[in-house]
Design an enzyme around this catalytic site. Structure first.
Site, PDB file in Angstrom:
ATOM      1  N   ASP A 159       3.701  -2.746   2.784  1.00 43.00           N
ATOM      2  CA  ASP A 159       3.992  -2.162   1.484  1.00 43.00           C
ATOM      3  C   ASP A 159       5.422  -2.566   1.133  1.00 43.00           C
ATOM      4  O   ASP A 159       6.195  -2.985   2.004  1.00 43.00           O
ATOM      5  CB  ASP A 159       3.853  -0.638   1.584  1.00 43.00           C
ATOM      6  CG  ASP A 159       4.257   0.085   0.319  1.00 43.00           C
ATOM      7  OD1 ASP A 159       4.005  -0.444  -0.781  1.00 43.00           O
ATOM      8  OD2 ASP A 159       4.820   1.187   0.429  1.00 43.00           O
ATOM      9  N   ASP A 187       4.624   3.789   3.388  1.00 44.59           N
ATOM     10  CA  ASP A 187       5.354   5.058   3.457  1.00 44.59           C
ATOM     11  C   ASP A 187       4.525   6.225   2.931  1.00 44.59           C
ATOM     12  O   ASP A 187       5.010   7.354   2.882  1.00 44.59           O
ATOM     13  CB  ASP A 187       6.679   4.972   2.690  1.00 44.59           C
ATOM     14  CG  ASP A 187       6.485   4.739   1.200  1.00 44.59           C
ATOM     15  OD1 ASP A 187       5.526   4.034   0.820  1.00 44.59           O
ATOM     16  OD2 ASP A 187       7.299   5.258   0.410  1.00 44.59           O
TER      17      ASP A 187
END
Length: 208
Positions: free
Chosen positions: A8, A172
């Site tokens: 990500d 996250d």
């Protein structure tokens, strides 16, 4: 076995601050910005832009309807980019080091405004562009889907030609990590203050 690493962007590689962006749009006179911007997902035209349902120009036109006065594209884009703090050079060098041993990929919910401006600039901080660090990149607006939807993960696997079971994904968002695991990926969460290189080392040490 881990053969591929997939990252990500925001909160993993790029430091972000939602409140900076909220305040920047509030300064432009947008009273309801707080209801559109989330830490892990957006709403309204912000989400439509990330999903590739509207263009950057269409997004700006929608936002202008919510502002008390006209602002230029440049001013609006600058406010939007306040979401992004930057990438420490040490993190770029960690990617560079890992790239010597693994194929690296990026899978991000993002938008073309940020991707073609602040994100591009931040990846150049150590003298290289974003493509130097990754063997492939998938954005939500390209895949027409946002994490944690299955569609974007399947799209990435097809585009990259990777086996999800041999791919470790860093995010996250707990929801995105759990989704990735349910789709057959290996996945770990990056919590505030953690570095992906340390998390990777700890993950791999468990298999020894």
């Amino acid at each position: 076995m881990v053969k591929n690493l997939m990252f990500d962007l925001g909160g993993v590689i790029m430091d972000i601050d939602r409140n900076h962006c909220v305040k920047a749009f509030e300064k432009l006179g947008m009273e309801n910005i707080d209801s559109f911007l989330g830490l892990y997902g957006q709403k309204g035209p912000f989400l439509q832009l990330e999903e590739g349902k509207i263009s950057a120009d269409e997004f700006r036109a929608e936002i202008r309807k919510m502002l008390p006065r006209h602002v230029s594209d440049e001013v609006m884009d600058a406010a939007f980019n306040e979401f992004l703090i930057g990438i420490p050079v040490s993190r770029l060098r960690s990617l560079e080091q890992l790239h010597r041993h693994y194929p690296l990929y990026m899978l991000s919910n993002t938008n073309p405004i940020m991707m073609n401006s602040r994100i591009d600039a931040c990846f150049r901080a150590d003298g290289h562009d974003i493509n130097y660090y990754f063997d492939g990149i998938v954005t939500s607006y390209e895949a027409l889907s946002c994490k944690p939807e299955r569609r974007i993960f399947d799209y990435a696997a097809r585009k990259f030609g990777i086996d999800p079971g041999e791919t470790l994904f860093f995010d996250d968002s707990q929801a995105n990590v759990e989704a990735a695991v349910s789709y057959g990926y290996q996945a770990v969460i990056i919590r505030p203050g953690e570095e992906f290189k340390t998390v990777l080392d700890n993950y791999l040490s468990k298999d020894l």
